[in-house]
Scaffold this active site. Structure first.
Site, PDB file in Angstrom:
ATOM      1  N   ASP A 263       0.847  -1.182   0.000  1.00 56.89           N
ATOM      2  CA  ASP A 263       0.000   0.000   0.000  1.00 56.89           C
ATOM      3  C   ASP A 263       0.887   1.237   0.000  1.00 56.89           C
ATOM      4  OD1 ASP A 263      -3.044   0.560   0.257  1.00 56.89           O
ATOM      5  OD2 ASP A 263      -2.077   2.117   1.440  1.00 56.89           O
ATOM      6  N   GLN A 264       0.295   2.321  -0.440  1.00 57.94           N
ATOM      7  CA  GLN A 264       1.022   3.586  -0.501  1.00 57.94           C
ATOM      8  C   GLN A 264       0.099   4.708  -0.061  1.00 57.94           C
ATOM      9  OE1 GLN A 264       1.878   5.617  -4.361  1.00 57.94           O
ATOM     10  NE2 GLN A 264       3.999   5.155  -3.829  1.00 57.94           N
TER      11      GLN A 264
END
Length: 197
Positions: free
Chosen positions: A74-75
């Site tokens: 995830d970012q």
């Protein structure tokens, strides 16, 4: 070789992993990301903590149901202390890029490796990106070039595309900016029998 699964629907992450020569299956985790974000932020968690938690939850969720080594990632984008989600339309994307113009923001990219419902390893990498003081005319041209593709990125840009023209400075790992810190992950996959050592 151990089976590898990417628990993500991100085209950029798939391209990074495939480009590195990793053979993998793709299974979307189905995790309610908004619920997780809200819970972590309510508990005082930072954008960095949100990215790490989401990467781990995605990997664990898929690995509890599927055999093999599961990669979750995830970012998050942090700007002036706040967490930003993907823009929902072109107007919001334009507004976001105007707010970021000439200023630094941070991308927190997390990756986790899980098996049998447990996290084996995780890592987070942060990058600092500063947009240049581009003209309104350039912004409109850029929005026309990218169309709805820019809605797939939390920053409303693809560094591997025309979005590269938005920047004055970039500090950090290229793969982390694309959303998948890769070097440590490849080492873990080699150690665990998913890649030739």
């Amino acid at each position: 070789m151990s089976r590898v699964i990417l628990a993500s629907q991100s085209a950029a992450r798939s391209q990074v992993l495939a480009g590195a020569g990793v053979t993998f299956d793709k299974i979307v985790s189905g995790v309610d990301e908004d619920l997780v974000k809200t819970r972590i932020q309510t508990d005082g968690g930072s954008p960095r903590a949100v990215a790490q938690a989401l990467a781990e939850i995605k990997a664990v969720t898929v690995s509890a149901a599927e055999p093999g080594l599961v990669i979750g990632a995830d970012q998050t984008l942090e700007f002036e202390g706040a967490l930003y989600d993907k823009a929902v339309d072109r107007a919001e994307a334009r507004s976001r890029l105007l707010a970021l113009r000439g200023k630094p923001h941070f991308l927190h990219s997390a990756v986790a490796l899980a098996q049998d419902g447990e996290v084996l390893w995780s890592e987070i990498a942060c990058a600092t990106l500063t947009l240049r003081d581009f003209s309104d005319a350039f912004l409109d041209h850029y929005l026309d070039l990218e169309g709805d593709d820019l809605l797939g990125s939390v920053g409303c840009y693809r560094l591997e595309g025309p979005g590269a023209q938005l920047f004055a400075a970039i500090e950090g790992d290229y793969f982390a900016i694309l959303g998948l810190p890769l070097i440590g992950l490849l080492d873990q996959l080699r150690q665990r029998g998913a890649l030739v050592p």
